[in-house]
Design a protein around this motif. Structure first.
Motif, mmCIF file in Angstrom:
data_model
loop_
_atom_site.group_PDB
_atom_site.id
_atom_site.type_symbol
_atom_site.label_atom_id
_atom_site.label_comp_id
_atom_site.label_asym_id
_atom_site.label_seq_id
_atom_site.Cartn_x
_atom_site.Cartn_y
_atom_site.Cartn_z
ATOM 1 N N VAL A 86 34.310 -18.220 -15.731
ATOM 2 C CA VAL A 86 34.846 -17.575 -14.519
ATOM 3 C C VAL A 86 33.774 -16.792 -13.755
ATOM 4 O O VAL A 86 34.089 -16.065 -12.815
ATOM 5 C CB VAL A 86 36.083 -16.693 -14.799
ATOM 6 N N THR A 103 31.375 -10.122 -33.522
ATOM 7 C CA THR A 103 31.575 -10.877 -34.759
ATOM 8 C C THR A 103 32.888 -11.634 -34.639
ATOM 9 O O THR A 103 33.819 -11.174 -33.987
ATOM 10 C CB THR A 103 31.650 -9.958 -35.992
ATOM 11 N N ARG A 153 39.305 -6.055 -36.802
ATOM 12 C CA ARG A 153 38.634 -5.858 -38.099
ATOM 13 C C ARG A 153 37.340 -5.098 -37.831
ATOM 14 O O ARG A 153 36.707 -5.308 -36.802
ATOM 15 C CB ARG A 153 38.348 -7.262 -38.650
ATOM 16 N N ASP A 162 33.400 -4.182 -38.214
ATOM 17 C CA ASP A 162 32.222 -4.992 -38.544
ATOM 18 C C ASP A 162 31.154 -4.168 -39.252
ATOM 19 O O ASP A 162 29.984 -4.517 -39.256
ATOM 20 C CB ASP A 162 31.676 -5.722 -37.308
ATOM 21 N N VAL A 183 41.416 -13.456 -21.507
ATOM 22 C CA VAL A 183 40.365 -13.083 -20.558
ATOM 23 C C VAL A 183 39.421 -12.137 -21.285
ATOM 24 O O VAL A 183 39.849 -11.070 -21.732
ATOM 25 C CB VAL A 183 40.944 -12.362 -19.314
ATOM 26 N N GLY A 184 38.155 -12.526 -21.415
ATOM 27 C CA GLY A 184 37.191 -11.621 -22.046
ATOM 28 C C GLY A 184 36.691 -12.158 -23.368
ATOM 29 O O GLY A 184 37.484 -12.615 -24.205
ATOM 30 N N THR A 185 35.378 -12.100 -23.547
ATOM 31 C CA THR A 185 34.756 -12.618 -24.771
ATOM 32 C C THR A 185 33.788 -11.597 -25.365
ATOM 33 O O THR A 185 32.667 -11.917 -25.752
ATOM 34 C CB THR A 185 34.032 -13.954 -24.485
ATOM 35 N N GLY A 186 34.231 -10.334 -25.394
ATOM 36 C CA GLY A 186 33.476 -9.296 -26.097
ATOM 37 C C GLY A 186 33.958 -9.238 -27.551
ATOM 38 O O GLY A 186 34.526 -10.209 -28.068
ATOM 39 N N SER A 187 33.763 -8.096 -28.194
ATOM 40 C CA SER A 187 34.111 -7.977 -29.623
ATOM 41 C C SER A 187 35.596 -8.212 -29.875
ATOM 42 O O SER A 187 35.974 -8.822 -30.879
ATOM 43 C CB SER A 187 33.739 -6.591 -30.139
ATOM 44 N N LEU A 217 36.014 4.500 -27.225
ATOM 45 C CA LEU A 217 36.458 3.153 -26.811
ATOM 46 C C LEU A 217 37.979 3.138 -26.816
ATOM 47 O O LEU A 217 38.611 2.463 -27.624
ATOM 48 C CB LEU A 217 35.886 2.097 -27.760
ATOM 49 N N GLN A 228 37.308 -11.799 -31.682
ATOM 50 C CA GLN A 228 38.116 -11.692 -32.902
ATOM 51 C C GLN A 228 39.499 -12.326 -32.723
ATOM 52 O O GLN A 228 40.020 -12.960 -33.630
ATOM 53 C CB GLN A 228 38.278 -10.212 -33.298
ATOM 54 N N PRO A 284 41.500 -5.311 -15.586
ATOM 55 C CA PRO A 284 40.910 -5.459 -14.255
ATOM 56 C C PRO A 284 41.992 -5.424 -13.171
ATOM 57 O O PRO A 284 43.115 -5.868 -13.403
ATOM 58 C CB PRO A 284 40.240 -6.827 -14.311
ATOM 59 N N THR A 325 30.893 -13.638 -19.142
ATOM 60 C CA THR A 325 29.526 -13.592 -19.689
ATOM 61 C C THR A 325 29.588 -13.946 -21.172
ATOM 62 O O THR A 325 30.239 -13.233 -21.939
ATOM 63 C CB THR A 325 28.934 -12.171 -19.562
HETATM 64 P P1 NAP Z 1 33.946 -5.545 -23.988
HETATM 65 O O1 NAP Z 1 32.907 -5.685 -24.997
HETATM 66 O O2 NAP Z 1 33.699 -4.648 -22.839
HETATM 67 O O3 NAP Z 1 34.323 -6.992 -23.487
HETATM 68 C C1 NAP Z 1 35.131 -7.176 -22.361
HETATM 69 C C2 NAP Z 1 35.121 -8.625 -21.970
HETATM 70 O O4 NAP Z 1 35.983 -8.793 -20.861
HETATM 71 C C3 NAP Z 1 33.734 -9.093 -21.523
HETATM 72 O O5 NAP Z 1 33.574 -10.422 -21.934
HETATM 73 C C4 NAP Z 1 33.841 -8.991 -20.009
HETATM 74 O O6 NAP Z 1 32.971 -9.832 -19.308
HETATM 75 C C5 NAP Z 1 35.269 -9.414 -19.812
HETATM 76 N N1 NAP Z 1 35.815 -8.959 -18.542
HETATM 77 C C6 NAP Z 1 35.977 -7.686 -18.129
HETATM 78 N N2 NAP Z 1 36.486 -7.673 -16.888
HETATM 79 C C7 NAP Z 1 36.639 -8.959 -16.514
HETATM 80 C C8 NAP Z 1 37.100 -9.595 -15.337
HETATM 81 N N3 NAP Z 1 37.487 -8.891 -14.277
HETATM 82 N N4 NAP Z 1 37.106 -10.951 -15.292
HETATM 83 C C9 NAP Z 1 36.695 -11.665 -16.356
HETATM 84 N N5 NAP Z 1 36.238 -11.127 -17.507
HETATM 85 C C10 NAP Z 1 36.212 -9.790 -17.574
HETATM 86 O O7 NAP Z 1 35.321 -5.013 -24.659
HETATM 87 P P2 NAP Z 1 35.851 -5.256 -26.138
HETATM 88 O O8 NAP Z 1 35.684 -6.663 -26.529
HETATM 89 O O9 NAP Z 1 37.196 -4.663 -26.224
HETATM 90 O O10 NAP Z 1 34.859 -4.420 -27.036
HETATM 91 C C11 NAP Z 1 34.463 -3.098 -26.684
HETATM 92 C C12 NAP Z 1 33.757 -2.469 -27.852
HETATM 93 O O11 NAP Z 1 34.713 -2.057 -28.828
HETATM 94 C C13 NAP Z 1 32.837 -3.379 -28.612
HETATM 95 O O12 NAP Z 1 31.622 -3.606 -27.966
HETATM 96 C C14 NAP Z 1 32.729 -2.651 -29.922
HETATM 97 O O13 NAP Z 1 31.874 -1.555 -29.848
HETATM 98 C C15 NAP Z 1 34.148 -2.171 -30.112
HETATM 99 N N6 NAP Z 1 34.898 -3.157 -30.906
HETATM 100 C C16 NAP Z 1 34.460 -3.389 -32.172
HETATM 101 C C17 NAP Z 1 35.080 -4.334 -32.926
HETATM 102 C C18 NAP Z 1 34.568 -4.575 -34.305
HETATM 103 O O14 NAP Z 1 34.214 -3.679 -35.022
HETATM 104 N N7 NAP Z 1 34.451 -5.794 -34.701
HETATM 105 C C19 NAP Z 1 36.142 -5.069 -32.422
HETATM 106 C C20 NAP Z 1 36.569 -4.805 -31.124
HETATM 107 C C21 NAP Z 1 35.929 -3.837 -30.370
HETATM 108 P P3 NAP Z 1 31.517 -9.277 -18.853
HETATM 109 O O15 NAP Z 1 30.695 -9.270 -20.096
HETATM 110 O O16 NAP Z 1 31.075 -10.241 -17.842
HETATM 111 O O17 NAP Z 1 31.719 -7.906 -18.289
#
Ligand code: NAP
Length: 540
Positions: free
Chosen positions: A347, A329, A54, A56, A182-186, A143, A190, A149, A208
């Protein structure tokens, strides 16, 4: 048999910027083709079809402004549109303006090479077809070079695994399954609540913790839509003049000037608005450490108030400046950890060692069992998609080589040594720190006007000068250095998540408004910082 095609402009990528490039250049009489690696149009919104995907940024803002009838007639259902709705919108735009006839799908570009003698680019696809054009518009997205990994044992895992940005079109069945995310980014924040609601059991592997705001989503009412559409042009002007390219409620006060109580009230208001509103709480929230710490403390307290198990709550609390990794978000994100079928493992404390047949093995010897693993592990952001194409400018110079120490651009659009090559919404421009549709439109319109200018003045080539490029790169770094982003270089904004990449702040933080003015000024003054040449001057 490979074929060769002659066009004025080759656009790489059929996302928001690529499709608008086609519309705008075609309208000015430039023959244009769009080459798209995916099997459908939409770029990011085509590939990221994981459940919960979705936007943001508010839908009424996160949409094209170039056609009044389009923006009046399209009806967004929600404030923060879901991936299927955004893709439906992109499909509608393509149909409405007859764009598809000039888009080649399943066409991955492998190289783009500048021919000095012809003063043209040859763009070659995986199938060997060649598109020869005077201009290249690299609308390759920032992106989409996804990263899984390089864990040992990926092939040993006997279940299914997926990356959020390469989600199967038919979807994934989580019911009755043990799932690891695995992973707690955007992306992670969601998808996690949705998987938790469907799966038998979910284990989140978090390295993180990041700050996750409520989405703040709601259906649009007819009144909300009517109010906005009554003067859509004014909304668009406001977005373009703003810092982040959209109509957010910005508090003009500085956090240093107000009481603790007023700060807390503002944070509460922003939390309830959701998404990025928190970053507009005070003008100095991304600059002043005390103000930022106050906001971060406030959110940590919020997490503690939501998550029932104090140990889990502590693990979820980010220990960085708020917003210096992109704010996430999520709908009921923190609440999800109160579910009995959800576990959270840190981890960083107990790292992933390898994948095994049954799941993921951690450093302490534990094996987390899984039927499905979801990698929400992000991207080689900003430069990854371009660096996967063999781009060669003057004298065969590789773009990858030119950008080895970090991306070099002049105003984000031009690269010295790479004539007639335009980068859309990439490094050195507001890009990911802004509404990508607004910023993309600024770029497309600037490129369109530049091409018209060249044609009208008898020029064939436009190229950023090395001096202008160096000065801009210094300016981009200088602006970033004056913010709290500079105190947390461990983010994809800096390229830190991609092994071997230079640690450089990639987007431009000067604000969409001032940046757009700068672009306008460059065009109005006849393109200072660029060298313009006629064909006879470039041909030997
Ligand atoms: P991200 O922000 O890069 O998050 C990746 C996650 O994976 C992080 O928590 C990272 O931990 C973890 N990770 C990576 N390698 C790992 C490993 N070897 N072992 C354990 N954990 C690992 O990627 P994303 O969530 O796909 O988002 C990327 C960008 O896309 C966003 O910042 C945003 O700009 C965009 N996006 C936007 C939306 C929206 O509009 N709502 C939705 C999705 C994506 P670390 O932090 O420790 O590296």
């Amino acid at each position: 048999m490979p074929t060769t095609h002659e066009v004025d402009a080759v656009v790489i990528g059929a996302g928001f910027s690529g499709l608008y490039s086609l519309y705008a250049l075609r309208k000015e009489g430039f023959s244009t083709v769009v080459l798209e690696a995916g099997s459908g149009i939409g770029g990011t919104w085509y590939h990221n079809r994981y459940p919960g995907a979705r936007c943001d940024i508010e839908s009424l803002d996160y949409s094209y402004s170039f056609d009044e009838d389009l923006q009046q007639e399209w009806r967004w259902s929600e404030k923060f549109a879901s991936q299927p709705e955004i893709l439906a919108y992109i499909d509608h735009v393509a149909e409405r303006f007859d764009l598809r006839k000039d888009v080649r799908l399943d066409t991955r570009v492998v190289s783009a090479v500048w021919d000095e003698d012809a003063a043209k680019w040859t763009v070659t696809t995986e199938a060997g077809d060649r598109y020869v054009g005077q201009f290249v518009v690299a609308a390759t997205g920032v992106l989409n070079a996804r990263q899984v990994p390089r864990f040992d044992g990926l092939d040993d895992f006997e279940g299914e695994w997926y990356h959020t940005a390469d989600w199967p079109r038919e979807g994934v069945e989580f019911a009755g399954k043990r799932v690891i995310v695995v992973g707690t980014g955007s992306s992670g924040t969601q998808i996690i609540p949705i998987v938790a609601a469907q799966a038998d059991h979910l284990t989140v592997l978090q390295r993180t913790p990041n700050f996750t705001m409520p989405t703040g989503n709601a259906p649009y009412t007819e009144e909300m839509l009517a109010e906005w559409k009554a003067d859509y042009a004014a909304k668009r002007r406001n977005a373009r003049a703003s810092n982040n390219g959209h109509n957010q409620i910005v508090n003009d006060k500085y956090g240093v000037d107000v009481s603790d109580e007023e700060r807390a009230a503002e944070f509460e208001k922003r939390w309830n608005l959701g998404g990025h509103y928190m970053l507009r709480a005070f003008r100095d929230i991304l600059v002043d450490e005390d103000v930022n710490n106050a906001a971060a403390d406030w959110v940590r307290a919020k997490i503690a108030s939501i998550v029932e198990d104090p140990e889990t709550a502590a693990k979820l609390m980010p220990r960085m400046y708020l917003g210096t990794k992109r704010l996430c978000t999520g709908t009921n994100y923190y609440e999800t950890y109160n579910r009995p079928n959800v576990d959270l493992i840190d981890v960083k404390a107990n790292p992933i060692v390898r994948l095994v047949a049954e799941g993921i093995e951690l450093a302490d010897g534990t094996v987390v069992p899984a039927d499905i693993i979801v990698f929400a592990t992000g991207f080689d952001a900003m430069t990854g998609s371009l660096s996967r194409i063999d781009v060669r400018g003057r004298g065969g110079r590789e773009l990858k080589e030119h950008w080895k120490g970090g991306p070099l651009t002049y105003v984000g659009l031009g690269v010295s040594g790479f004539p007639n090559f335009f980068v859309m919404s990439g490094p050195g421009s507001p890009s990911v720190t802004s509404n990508m549709v607004t910023s993309g439109e600024l770029h497309v319109e600037w490129v369109r006007d530049a091409l018209v200018y060249l044609r009208e003045h008898g020029y064939a080539v436009i190229e950023a000068t090395p001096e202008a490029e160096a000065a801009w790169v210094e300016h981009v770094a200088d602006v970033a250095s004056r913010t709290l982003y500079a105190k947390n270089t461990n983010s994809w904004f800096y390229g830190a998540n991609t092994p071997g990449k230079a640690i450089v702040f990639q987007p431009y933080l000067g604000g969409v408004g001032p940046y757009g003015k700068r672009l306008q000024q460059i065009a109005a003054e006849g393109y200072p910082g660029f060298t313009l040449t006629r064909v006879r001057e470039t041909v030997g």
